[in-house]
Design a protein around this motif. Structure first.
Motif, PDB file in Angstrom:
ATOM      1  N   VAL A 181       0.840  -1.198   0.000  1.00 17.97           N
ATOM      2  CA  VAL A 181       0.000   0.000   0.000  1.00 17.97           C
ATOM      3  C   VAL A 181       0.872   1.244   0.000  1.00 17.97           C
ATOM      4  CG1 VAL A 181      -1.831   1.249   1.204  1.00 17.97           C
ATOM      5  CG2 VAL A 181      -1.766  -1.245   1.312  1.00 17.97           C
ATOM      6  N   VAL A 182       0.543   2.183  -0.880  1.00 18.81           N
ATOM      7  CA  VAL A 182       1.244   3.457  -0.948  1.00 18.81           C
ATOM      8  C   VAL A 182       0.214   4.576  -0.832  1.00 18.81           C
ATOM      9  CG1 VAL A 182       2.667   4.975  -2.389  1.00 18.81           C
ATOM     10  CG2 VAL A 182       3.063   2.515  -2.422  1.00 18.81           C
ATOM     11  N   SER A 183       0.485   5.554   0.017  1.00 21.01           N
ATOM     12  CA  SER A 183      -0.398   6.719   0.116  1.00 21.01           C
ATOM     13  C   SER A 183      -0.178   7.592  -1.115  1.00 21.01           C
ATOM     14  CB  SER A 183      -0.086   7.510   1.383  1.00 21.01           C
ATOM     15  OG  SER A 183      -0.841   8.711   1.387  1.00 21.01           O
ATOM     16  N   ALA A 184      -1.259   7.955  -1.771  1.00 15.19           N
ATOM     17  CA  ALA A 184      -1.191   8.806  -2.955  1.00 15.19           C
ATOM     18  C   ALA A 184      -1.592  10.238  -2.628  1.00 15.19           C
ATOM     19  CB  ALA A 184      -2.068   8.234  -4.061  1.00 15.19           C
ATOM     20  N   GLY A 185      -1.608  10.578  -1.341  1.00 11.56           N
ATOM     21  CA  GLY A 185      -1.913  11.947  -0.927  1.00 11.56           C
ATOM     22  C   GLY A 185      -3.343  12.117  -0.460  1.00 11.56           C
ATOM     23  N   GLN A 186      -3.668  13.360  -0.168  1.00 11.70           N
ATOM     24  CA  GLN A 186      -5.015  13.683   0.294  1.00 11.70           C
ATOM     25  C   GLN A 186      -5.445  15.014  -0.289  1.00 11.70           C
ATOM     26  OE1 GLN A 186      -4.310  13.643   4.556  1.00 11.70           O
ATOM     27  NE2 GLN A 186      -4.095  15.849   4.617  1.00 11.70           N
ATOM     28  N   SER A 187      -6.739  15.204  -0.386  1.00 12.37           N
ATOM     29  CA  SER A 187      -7.282  16.472  -0.879  1.00 12.37           C
ATOM     30  C   SER A 187      -8.371  16.942   0.068  1.00 12.37           C
ATOM     31  CB  SER A 187      -7.830  16.310  -2.301  1.00 12.37           C
ATOM     32  OG  SER A 187      -8.805  15.307  -2.348  1.00 12.37           O
ATOM     33  N   GLU A 188      -8.304  18.208   0.397  1.00 15.46           N
ATOM     34  CA  GLU A 188      -9.254  18.810   1.338  1.00 15.46           C
ATOM     35  C   GLU A 188     -10.198  19.720   0.567  1.00 15.46           C
ATOM     36  OE1 GLU A 188      -8.733  21.855   5.020  1.00 15.46           O
ATOM     37  OE2 GLU A 188      -7.413  20.102   5.051  1.00 15.46           O
ATOM     38  N   GLY A 189     -11.490  19.536   0.799  1.00 17.08           N
ATOM     39  CA  GLY A 189     -12.475  20.389   0.146  1.00 17.08           C
ATOM     40  C   GLY A 189     -12.750  21.641   0.954  1.00 17.08           C
ATOM     41  N   LYS A 190     -13.718  22.411   0.501  1.00 12.39           N
ATOM     42  CA  LYS A 190     -14.116  23.622   1.224  1.00 12.39           C
ATOM     43  C   LYS A 190     -15.088  23.234   2.334  1.00 12.39           C
ATOM     44  CE  LYS A 190     -13.559  26.756  -2.654  1.00 12.39           C
ATOM     45  NZ  LYS A 190     -14.204  27.753  -3.526  1.00 12.39           N
ATOM     46  N   PRO A 191     -15.041  23.953   3.460  1.00 16.90           N
ATOM     47  CA  PRO A 191     -16.001  23.669   4.541  1.00 16.90           C
ATOM     48  C   PRO A 191     -17.441  23.763   4.032  1.00 16.90           C
ATOM     49  CG  PRO A 191     -14.310  25.181   5.300  1.00 16.90           C
ATOM     50  CD  PRO A 191     -14.128  25.038   3.808  1.00 16.90           C
ATOM     51  N   GLN A 192     -18.276  22.886   4.529  1.00 13.78           N
ATOM     52  CA  GLN A 192     -19.680  22.842   4.120  1.00 13.78           C
ATOM     53  C   GLN A 192     -20.579  22.827   5.343  1.00 13.78           C
ATOM     54  OE1 GLN A 192     -20.573  19.517   1.555  1.00 13.78           O
ATOM     55  NE2 GLN A 192     -18.655  19.708   0.443  1.00 13.78           N
ATOM     56  N   PHE A 193     -21.742  23.413   5.187  1.00  9.66           N
ATOM     57  CA  PHE A 193     -22.742  23.319   6.249  1.00  9.66           C
ATOM     58  C   PHE A 193     -23.446  21.977   6.116  1.00  9.66           C
ATOM     59  CE2 PHE A 193     -22.189  27.910   6.051  1.00  9.66           C
ATOM     60  CZ  PHE A 193     -21.947  28.162   7.391  1.00  9.66           C
ATOM     61  N   ILE A 194     -23.578  21.298   7.239  1.00 10.90           N
ATOM     62  CA  ILE A 194     -24.210  19.992   7.264  1.00 10.90           C
ATOM     63  C   ILE A 194     -25.639  20.104   7.797  1.00 10.90           C
ATOM     64  CG2 ILE A 194     -24.099  17.701   8.346  1.00 10.90           C
ATOM     65  CD1 ILE A 194     -21.029  18.044   8.259  1.00 10.90           C
ATOM     66  N   ARG A 195     -25.811  20.953   8.794  1.00 15.54           N
ATOM     67  CA  ARG A 195     -27.149  21.135   9.375  1.00 15.54           C
ATOM     68  C   ARG A 195     -27.299  22.593   9.793  1.00 15.54           C
ATOM     69  NH1 ARG A 195     -30.693  17.832  12.936  1.00 15.54           N
ATOM     70  NH2 ARG A 195     -32.477  19.215  13.256  1.00 15.54           N
ATOM     71  N   VAL A 196     -28.441  23.190   9.467  1.00 19.11           N
ATOM     72  CA  VAL A 196     -28.761  24.563   9.883  1.00 19.11           C
ATOM     73  C   VAL A 196     -30.233  24.591  10.288  1.00 19.11           C
ATOM     74  CG1 VAL A 196     -28.913  26.990   9.206  1.00 19.11           C
ATOM     75  CG2 VAL A 196     -27.061  25.566   8.299  1.00 19.11           C
ATOM     76  N   ASP A 197     -30.493  25.071  11.501  1.00 18.65           N
ATOM     77  CA  ASP A 197     -31.867  25.266  11.977  1.00 18.65           C
ATOM     78  C   ASP A 197     -32.049  26.729  12.335  1.00 18.65           C
ATOM     79  OD1 ASP A 197     -33.340  22.384  13.434  1.00 18.65           O
ATOM     80  OD2 ASP A 197     -31.731  22.389  11.985  1.00 18.65           O
ATOM     81  N   ARG A 198     -33.204  27.267  12.015  1.00 16.46           N
ATOM     82  CA  ARG A 198     -33.485  28.676  12.322  1.00 16.46           C
ATOM     83  C   ARG A 198     -34.823  28.783  13.045  1.00 16.46           C
ATOM     84  NH1 ARG A 198     -33.562  33.957   8.353  1.00 16.46           N
ATOM     85  NH2 ARG A 198     -33.895  35.426  10.032  1.00 16.46           N
ATOM     86  N   PHE A 199     -34.868  29.683  14.047  1.00 12.83           N
ATOM     87  CA  PHE A 199     -36.097  29.902  14.803  1.00 12.83           C
ATOM     88  C   PHE A 199     -36.755  31.194  14.352  1.00 12.83           C
ATOM     89  CE2 PHE A 199     -33.614  27.066  17.441  1.00 12.83           C
ATOM     90  CZ  PHE A 199     -34.566  26.100  17.739  1.00 12.83           C
ATOM     91  N   TYR A 200     -38.066  31.098  14.069  1.00 11.60           N
ATOM     92  CA  TYR A 200     -38.823  32.245  13.586  1.00 11.60           C
ATOM     93  C   TYR A 200     -39.720  32.818  14.671  1.00 11.60           C
ATOM     94  CZ  TYR A 200     -37.110  30.672   9.108  1.00 11.60           C
ATOM     95  OH  TYR A 200     -36.284  30.299   8.088  1.00 11.60           O
ATOM     96  N   ASP A 201     -39.950  32.030  15.695  1.00 15.41           N
ATOM     97  CA  ASP A 201     -40.753  32.459  16.836  1.00 15.41           C
ATOM     98  C   ASP A 201     -40.338  31.567  17.998  1.00 15.41           C
ATOM     99  OD1 ASP A 201     -42.595  33.706  18.391  1.00 15.41           O
ATOM    100  OD2 ASP A 201     -44.340  33.224  17.154  1.00 15.41           O
ATOM    101  N   GLN A 202     -40.721  31.902  19.206  1.00 12.76           N
ATOM    102  CA  GLN A 202     -40.340  31.087  20.362  1.00 12.76           C
ATOM    103  C   GLN A 202     -40.739  29.626  20.133  1.00 12.76           C
ATOM    104  OE1 GLN A 202     -38.632  32.320  23.061  1.00 12.76           O
ATOM    105  NE2 GLN A 202     -38.410  30.213  23.747  1.00 12.76           N
ATOM    106  N   ASP A 203     -39.732  28.748  20.111  1.00  4.77           N
ATOM    107  CA  ASP A 203     -39.922  27.313  19.910  1.00  4.77           C
ATOM    108  C   ASP A 203     -40.485  26.929  18.540  1.00  4.77           C
ATOM    109  OD1 ASP A 203     -38.788  26.543  22.283  1.00  4.77           O
ATOM    110  OD2 ASP A 203     -40.689  26.504  23.373  1.00  4.77           O
ATOM    111  N   LEU A 204     -40.601  27.887  17.624  1.00  7.60           N
ATOM    112  CA  LEU A 204     -41.065  27.554  16.277  1.00  7.60           C
ATOM    113  C   LEU A 204     -39.846  27.608  15.357  1.00  7.60           C
ATOM    114  CD1 LEU A 204     -43.292  26.914  14.243  1.00  7.60           C
ATOM    115  CD2 LEU A 204     -43.635  29.377  13.968  1.00  7.60           C
ATOM    116  N   GLY A 205     -39.260  26.435  15.131  1.00  7.00           N
ATOM    117  CA  GLY A 205     -38.053  26.371  14.328  1.00  7.00           C
ATOM    118  C   GLY A 205     -38.263  25.623  13.032  1.00  7.00           C
TER     119      GLY A 205
END
Length: 196
Positions: A45-69
Motif C-alpha cells: 500500500v502506498v499513500s497517494a496523498g489527500q485532498s481537502e475540500g471547502k467547509p460545508q454546512f451539514i445542518r442549519v436550523d433557524r427559529f422564527y418564533d419562540q420554539d417555532l423552528g
C-alpha cells in the motif's frame, strides 16, 4: 449374443446422451461457471496523498418564533470507502488492515460522528426568534494505491472520504457579528441570517 451386447451398449450410450441434456435449459445455453474469489497476497500500500475540500454546512436550523423552528439544511454525510476497480478478494479485511497501517485516519464507513452533538446543542439552545444553530465540517479524501504480490500487473485505487474540523454554534441574527467570529459563523450569518 454379440448383437445383444451391441444393442445394450447402444441403449446405454443413448441414455447417457439424454441424461447430459437438461430439459430446463434452452438449447445452446451453457451453465455459467462462478467466478472464483481471489486473495490479495501480501498487499503493498502506498499513500497517494489527500485532498481537502471547502467547509460545508451539514445542518442549519433557524427559529422564527419562540420554539417555532425550521430545519433549513440537513445533509446526510458519512465517511465512505471506494475502490477502482472493485476487488473480489476473500481477504479484504487483511488488505484494509494494511491500508490502515499507512493511513492517518482509520478506514471506517460511519455516519458523521457529530450529528448527535448537534441535536444536544439544538435542544439546549436559546430558541428565541431570529436565532440560528449551525453545524459545519470540511470534507477530506485520502487516496491509496494497492498492489498484490500475486497480481503485480494490477493496481487498485482506494479513496477514503471523511470529514474533519467540525464547527457548530448558535447565532443571534439580530446582532452584528464580532470581527473575530469564526469563519463558519460568518458564513452562516451571511448565508442564512439574511433569508426571509
Amino acid at each position: 449374443m454379440k448383437q445383444g451386447r451391441i444393442a445394450a451398449l447402444a441403449a446405454c450410450l443413448s441414455l447417457g446422451l439424454v441424461s447430459c441434456t437438461s430439459p430446463g435449459l434452452p438449447q445452446g445455453e451453457e451453465i455459467p461457471t462462478p467466478t472464483p474469489t481471489t486473495s490479495c497476497d501480501r498487499p503493498y500500500v502506498v499513500s497517494a496523498g489527500q485532498s481537502e475540500g471547502k467547509p460545508q454546512f451539514i445542518r442549519v436550523d433557524r427559529f422564527y418564533d419562540q420554539d417555532l423552528g425550521k430545519t433549513v439544511l440537513n445533509q446526510e454525510v458519512a465517511s465512505s470507502v471506494a475502490w477502482t476497480p472493485l476487488p473480489a478478494w476473500d481477504n479484504l479485511d487483511a488488505v484494509v488492515t494494511a491500508v490502515n497501517a499507512v493511513s492517518p485516519d482509520r478506514l471506517e464507513e460511519l455516519p458523521f460522528p457529530r450529528a448527535g452533538e448537534f441535536d444536544s446543542l439544538l435542544a439546549n439552545s436559546d430558541r428565541s426568534a431570529g436565532n440560528l444553530v449551525y453545524l459545519a465540517a470540511t470534507p477530506l479524501t485520502h487516496e491509496f494505491s494497492v498492489q498484490c504480490q500475486n497480481e503485480p500487473e494490477n493496481r487498485y485505487k482506494l479513496e477514503f472520504s471523511t470529514w474533519i474540523d467540525p464547527d457548530s454554534g448558535v447565532l443571534d441574527c439580530a446582532l452584528t457579528l464580532d470581527a473575530k467570529a469564526p469563519d463558519a459563523a460568518r458564513k452562516a450569518y451571511g448565508a442564512y441570517c439574511q433569508e426571509a
